[in-house]
Write a protein that holds these residues in place. Structure first.
Motif, PDB file in Angstrom:
ATOM      1  N   TYR A  28       0.761  -1.255  -0.066  1.00 49.81           N
ATOM      2  CA  TYR A  28       0.043   0.052  -0.109  1.00 49.81           C
ATOM      3  C   TYR A  28       0.677   1.163  -0.189  1.00 49.81           C
ATOM      4  CZ  TYR A  28      -3.300   3.518   1.320  1.00 49.81           C
ATOM      5  OH  TYR A  28      -4.105   4.653   1.342  1.00 49.81           O
ATOM      6  N   VAL A  32       0.990   4.407  -2.689  1.00 53.08           N
ATOM      7  CA  VAL A  32       0.622   5.817  -2.550  1.00 53.08           C
ATOM      8  C   VAL A  32       1.897   6.613  -2.984  1.00 53.08           C
ATOM      9  CG1 VAL A  32       0.576   7.407  -0.451  1.00 53.08           C
ATOM     10  CG2 VAL A  32      -0.886   5.043  -0.479  1.00 53.08           C
ATOM     11  N   TYR A 178      -7.800   2.287  -6.780  1.00 60.87           N
ATOM     12  CA  TYR A 178      -6.580   2.732  -7.494  1.00 60.87           C
ATOM     13  C   TYR A 178      -6.888   2.274  -8.887  1.00 60.87           C
ATOM     14  CZ  TYR A 178      -3.840   4.708  -3.728  1.00 60.87           C
ATOM     15  OH  TYR A 178      -3.429   5.317  -2.557  1.00 60.87           O
TER      16      TYR A 178
END
Length: 184
Positions: A28, A32, A178
């Motif tokens: 993750y 990001v 995403y």
């Protein structure tokens, strides 16, 4: 099943659960970080494009005689609508810089603006230049800068898209919405 039963699970289950948790946090964070890198590359590209639009507006627009150097004379009428379209698409893309549809519209508007400017900078039917000759090298330099900024953005988008497509990070990308972005 009570907490007492869960606590009695074998150590291998706990190690596996911990590894999965740490992997998920790491994956993750990578997503990001790559997303932020792509957004930052878009911001740099946007600021460069806005500077170039301002330069074009100075060259195309009338300036009062007491305002300093006069803009270059020439026929910029074909550029004005293309600039308006590009500015609107750039504003829309700024709100969601990784949205594939908005990036597609921005890419199309950029192509139209480039064609309009090339037409303005090219000689007319009689062979006479439509704008002063000194504008052509300045425009060429700005195009090289833009191409370099677009390449930086496209590399960031490619890295982001590769991360979003990779399994098992694909699972996290879907959970956190995403989506794939579109290079310019």
């Amino acid at each position: 099943m009570s907490w007492g039963d869960v606590l009695e699970w074998p150590i291998g289950v706990w190690i596996t659960a911990a590894l999965l948790l740490f992997w998920a946090v790491g994956a993750y964070n990578r997503l990001v970080r790559l997303r932020a890198s792509a957004v930052q590359a878009f911001s740099l590209l946007e600021s460069q494009w806005l500077r170039h639009l301002a330069w074009i507006e100075v060259q195309a627009g009338p300036v009062p005689s007491d305002a300093g150097p006069q803009p270059a004379a020439g026929d910029w009428t074909v550029v004005q609508p293309a600039m308006a379209q590009f500015r609107a698409c750039l504003h829309a893309a700024k709100a969601a810089p990784l949205n594939a549809e908005r990036l597609g519209a921005l890419s199309s508007a950029w192509s139209v603006l480039l064609m309009a400017i090339r037409q303005t900078l090219s000689p007319d039917e009689s062979g006479a230049l439509r704008v002063p000759e000194w504008l052509v090298p300045q425009w060429d330099q700005m195009m090289r800068q833009d191409q370099a900024a677009v390449e930086v953005f496209n590399v960031a988008i490619t890295q982001y898209n590769e991360a979003v497509r990779q399994f098992p990070a694909l699972i996290l990308a879907r959970v956190f919405a995403y989506r794939l972005a579109r290079p310019l």
